[in-house]
Design a protein around this motif. Structure first.
Motif, short mmCIF file in Angstrom:
data_model
loop_
_atom_site.label_atom_id
_atom_site.label_comp_id
_atom_site.label_asym_id
_atom_site.label_seq_id
_atom_site.Cartn_x
_atom_site.Cartn_y
_atom_site.Cartn_z
N THR A 1 0.85 -1.20 0.00
CA THR A 1 0.00 0.00 0.00
C THR A 1 0.89 1.25 0.00
O THR A 1 2.12 1.16 0.07
CB THR A 1 -0.93 0.03 1.23
OG1 THR A 1 -0.12 0.08 2.42
CG2 THR A 1 -1.81 -1.20 1.28
N ARG A 2 0.24 2.38 -0.07
CA ARG A 2 0.95 3.67 0.02
C ARG A 2 0.24 4.53 1.06
O ARG A 2 -0.93 4.29 1.39
CB ARG A 2 0.95 4.37 -1.34
CG ARG A 2 -0.45 4.73 -1.83
CD ARG A 2 -0.39 5.58 -3.09
NE ARG A 2 -1.71 5.87 -3.62
CZ ARG A 2 -2.49 6.85 -3.19
NH1 ARG A 2 -2.09 7.64 -2.21
NH2 ARG A 2 -3.68 7.05 -3.75
N LEU B 1 -0.03 11.85 0.11
CA LEU B 1 1.26 11.91 -0.55
C LEU B 1 1.87 13.30 -0.36
O LEU B 1 1.16 14.30 -0.23
CB LEU B 1 1.11 11.61 -2.03
CG LEU B 1 0.61 10.19 -2.38
CD1 LEU B 1 0.39 10.06 -3.88
CD2 LEU B 1 1.60 9.15 -1.88
N ASP C 1 11.85 6.99 7.57
CA ASP C 1 10.96 7.00 6.41
C ASP C 1 11.45 8.08 5.44
O ASP C 1 10.81 9.11 5.25
CB ASP C 1 9.52 7.29 6.85
CG ASP C 1 8.54 7.26 5.68
OD1 ASP C 1 8.88 6.64 4.64
OD2 ASP C 1 7.46 7.85 5.80
N GLY D 1 11.53 8.18 2.30
CA GLY D 1 10.75 8.34 1.08
C GLY D 1 11.53 7.92 -0.15
O GLY D 1 12.57 7.26 -0.06
N GLU E 1 6.54 9.29 -5.43
CA GLU E 1 5.86 8.23 -4.69
C GLU E 1 5.11 7.33 -5.67
O GLU E 1 4.60 7.79 -6.70
CB GLU E 1 4.86 8.82 -3.69
CG GLU E 1 5.50 9.67 -2.60
CD GLU E 1 5.94 8.84 -1.40
OE1 GLU E 1 5.87 7.59 -1.49
OE2 GLU E 1 6.34 9.44 -0.39
N ASN E 2 5.04 6.03 -5.36
CA ASN E 2 4.32 5.08 -6.22
C ASN E 2 2.82 5.25 -5.99
O ASN E 2 2.28 4.82 -4.97
CB ASN E 2 4.75 3.66 -5.90
CG ASN E 2 4.15 2.65 -6.85
OD1 ASN E 2 3.33 2.98 -7.72
ND2 ASN E 2 4.55 1.39 -6.70
N THR E 3 2.16 5.88 -6.97
CA THR E 3 0.72 6.14 -6.83
C THR E 3 -0.13 4.99 -7.34
O THR E 3 -1.36 5.06 -7.26
CB THR E 3 0.35 7.42 -7.59
OG1 THR E 3 0.72 7.26 -8.98
CG2 THR E 3 1.04 8.63 -7.00
N LEU F 1 -0.10 1.99 -6.09
CA LEU F 1 -0.48 1.14 -4.97
C LEU F 1 -1.75 1.68 -4.31
O LEU F 1 -1.95 2.91 -4.26
CB LEU F 1 0.64 1.08 -3.93
CG LEU F 1 1.93 0.37 -4.37
CD1 LEU F 1 2.99 0.50 -3.29
CD2 LEU F 1 1.67 -1.09 -4.70
N THR G 1 -4.40 2.58 -1.16
CA THR G 1 -4.26 3.03 0.23
C THR G 1 -4.83 1.96 1.15
O THR G 1 -5.61 1.10 0.75
CB THR G 1 -5.00 4.35 0.45
OG1 THR G 1 -6.38 4.17 0.11
CG2 THR G 1 -4.39 5.45 -0.41
N TYR H 1 -0.64 6.03 9.48
CA TYR H 1 -0.22 5.80 8.10
C TYR H 1 -1.35 6.08 7.12
O TYR H 1 -1.14 6.59 6.01
CB TYR H 1 0.25 4.34 7.98
CG TYR H 1 0.66 3.89 6.60
CD1 TYR H 1 1.86 4.27 6.03
CD2 TYR H 1 -0.17 3.04 5.87
CE1 TYR H 1 2.25 3.83 4.78
CE2 TYR H 1 0.19 2.59 4.61
CZ TYR H 1 1.40 2.98 4.07
OH TYR H 1 1.78 2.54 2.82
#
Length: 637
Positions: free
Chosen positions: A559-560, A564, A577, A579, A586-588, A590, A592, A624
């Motif tokens: 997940t992400r 973001l 973290d 990043g 960021e890997n969008t 994935l 949430t 998170y």
């Protein structure tokens, strides 16, 4: 007069204990107490001190039931009949014929005169039936325990030469002390303690002991003298090989006796397959500090041998003959036997594998068969005492070697260990090797410690499994159960996304198939961002950290974060973290985090550490997913 509740609240206030406190007022030492998201409230009446104490105090009925449980014969003696008596007579007489030569032979292992083997045999079989929960077991002198007793006697005489002419004083004291310990364990119903000793440790102990005993008897069988048979097994074997030129007439007697024993055994086994239907030193033991100090270090090993050999044998024959034994009650039987036995000349005794096997095959019906055996032994003590002097040591050595052969674990059993768990044969061989090169006691401790260490490591490294759903059909013959009653072949390959019908049901299996399920089964993953997590082991303080770390790492990997670019500057991010790398985004792709379902079907108890860890992980994942809300659910299916 203030009530107990008022007194309790007053005491709590005096000690600074806050029974009811708003969440916002909580001050902690770094640990989380409540989750960020407020759960539904549930109020439960707190147990009072009076209720707790009342639950611990036994009732009159409970005390009476406990007393009755100490004498299991009460439950069956009223149903005794002629058919049971016939079976017990045959088995009792058969065992009587076996226990006389074995008892005398085992007394030599214990460094005692041969008659003491008969004293121990008589007391064991006479007393045991009062307390028995096994109809097959035969209590008396056994090879391994006699060897341990012999070691204790030798060491005691070395330290206190005044006992050289009365070695039975040491053996009797050992029996009373160890018997009292085992009796206490049985009376408080702690029989479950034997479950801490795994089967592989028992197998290694029996095999190593059998090799140890047999090697120590070969010199006597061949008439070889000039070295101690109490040395480590490998030294005894080497010295025996060196002494082969010194063999004498004893070899003819011993080898002939051993050959006849195996010939008779083979003939009886063959006949059974062709026709399967049956057919002086009494005194108060001397126990003082000086005597106890000579064997205090050997008490743990002696108690372990008393327990594991007897319980393992009785449980095995209980499974074979379709009844269950009570380990705690069996400990009472062993304890009483060893406490009373020394008053009649006995030394430490426990269940015998070879005699129990013979007794079972002879068709024993009830524990009362031990009384018949006791009468046979008593006749031998009074009628054949003068004959004992003329029995050659080589013949007794042959009896011992023949008896301990049954204790050696077969290669097929070791292969079974390997198929079930590849680590088990390694523990087995380590135990056997350690026993051969050191002592029986060290071999016992080694296997138990290794097995316990592996158990701890497995518990520490335990982790759960993420589950996926698949629908399965119930098939009777070649038809799937349901309304249409179609043949199973018409259903073809079943897909997890197909519709539900009356002939199918949902099953949740680990997605990685690490539980041994068919890897060809296609599992339906939950909705993106939803995880079903099953705890595969007990959720307690050694395992919870590794289990929950695996959960969090997998959630983070799949997940992400909901928000973001939450940090305006790179330096605002926490060190743990950092990043994505520079010039990366960021890997969008994935999803949430939406929900986590915890399956507690394998968990029957949790502790404070695991509870605290669950709270901490929930808070971590709630942050998170913020500002979204993570739905948490738990249960058993």
């Amino acid at each position: 007069m203030p009530s107990s509740s008022q007194i309790g609240h007053g005491l709590a206030k005096a000690l600074g204990i806050k029974l009811e406190e708003p969440e916002t007022e909580r001050v902690t030492r770094g640990e989380s107490i409540f989750s960020i998201q407020t759960a539904d409230s549930f109020f439960e009446e707190q147990p009072t001190v009076k209720e707790v104490i009342s639950a611990l105090i036994p009732t009159r009925r409970g005390i009476w039931n406990y007393i009755l449980s100490l004498f299991p014969f009460v439950s069956w003696i009223g149903f005794y009949n002629v058919q049971w008596l016939i079976g017990d007579l045959v088995a009792g007489i058969t065992i009587g014929a076996v226990v006389v030569p074995q008892g005398m032979a085992y007394a030599k292992l214990a460094e005692l005169p041969v008659q003491f083997g008969l004293y121990s045999s008589f007391v064991g079989v006479i007393i045991y039936w009062f307390f028995a929960t096994s109809k097959d077991i035969t209590i008396g002198p056994v090879a391994v325990l006699s060897t341990v007793t012999g070691t204790v006697v030798d060491n005691a005489i070395t330290a206190h030469p005044e006992y050289k002419d009365v070695p039975w004083v040491i053996a009797s004291a050992l029996a009373v002390i160890c018997g009292a310990i085992v009796l206490f364990i049985g009376l408080i119903r702690f029989g479950w303690i034997v479950e801490l000793i795994p089967v592989v440790s028992l197998a290694a102990f029996m095999t190593g002991s059998a090799i140890n005993i047999a090697a120590g008897q070969v010199p006597g069988l061949l008439g070889i003298k000039g070295f101690s048979t109490r040395d480590s097994t490998y030294l005894v074997i080497i010295n025996t090989l060196k002494g082969l030129p010194r063999t004498n007439l004893n070899a003819a007697i011993g080898l002939t006796a051993l050959f006849l024993l195996y010939l008779i055994r083979f003939a009886c086994s063959w006949a059974a397959k062709k026709n399967p239907s049956r057919f002086t030193h009494a005194a108060v033991p001397t126990i003082n500090v000086d005597i106890i100090s000579t064997f205090v270090s050997e008490i743990p090993a002696t108690v372990i041998v008393l327990l594991i050999e007897h319980i393992a044998i009785s449980k095995s024959f209980g499974r074979v003959n379709n009844y269950r034994i009570n380990p705690s009650q069996e400990m009472v039987a062993i304890g009483v036997t060893n406490v009373i036995g020394p008053f009649l000349g006995g030394y430490p005794a426990t269940g015998s594998f070879s005699r129990t096997a013979i007794k079972s095959k002879a068709g024993v019906k009830t524990p009362f068969a031990g009384v018949i055996t006791g009468i046979i032994v008593l006749l031998a003590i009074y009628a054949l005492t003068a004959v004992f002097f003329y029995i050659p040591n080589a013949a007794l050595a042959a009896v011992i070697i023949h008896a301990v052969g049954d204790l050696i674990t077969s290669p097929n059993t070791v292969y079974t260990f390997w198929r079930v768990s590849p680590l088990e044969p390694i523990i087995f061989f380590i135990g056997v090797i350690v026993t051969i090169f050191t002592t029986i006691e060290i071999g016992i401790y080694t296997t138990i410690v290794i097995s316990f260490a592996i158990f701890i490591v497995r518990n520490l490294k335990a982790k759960g499994a993420f589950l996926g759903r698949v629908q399965v059909h119930s098939v009777v013959g070649d038809h799937v159960t349901g309304h249409d009653n179609r043949p199973a072949s018409e259903y073809g390959t079943f897909k997890p996304d197909s519709g539900h019908n009356a002939s199918s049901r949902s099953v949740f299996l680990p997605i990685d198939h690490q539980d041994g399920s068919n890897p060809g089964i296609e599992l339906a993953n939950p909705y993106p961002g939803i995880f079903i997590y099953r705890f595969s082991e007990l959720l307690n303080y050694p395992s919870v950290s590794h289990t929950m770390e695996y959960l969090v790492e997998t959630v983070f990997a799949r997940t992400r974060p909901t928000t973001l670019n939450a940090y305006k500057r790179r330096g605002d991010r926490p060190w743990n973290d950092p990043g994505p790398k520079k010039n990366e985004e960021e890997n969008t792709n994935l999803p949430t985090l939406k929900a986590i379902i915890l399956d507690f079907s394998a968990v029957n108890n949790i502790d404070v550490t695991s509870t605290q860890m669950l709270i901490d992980i929930r808070n971590q994942l709630d942050r998170y997913a913020a500002p979204d809300v993570v739905d948490w659910a738990h249960g058993m299916h």
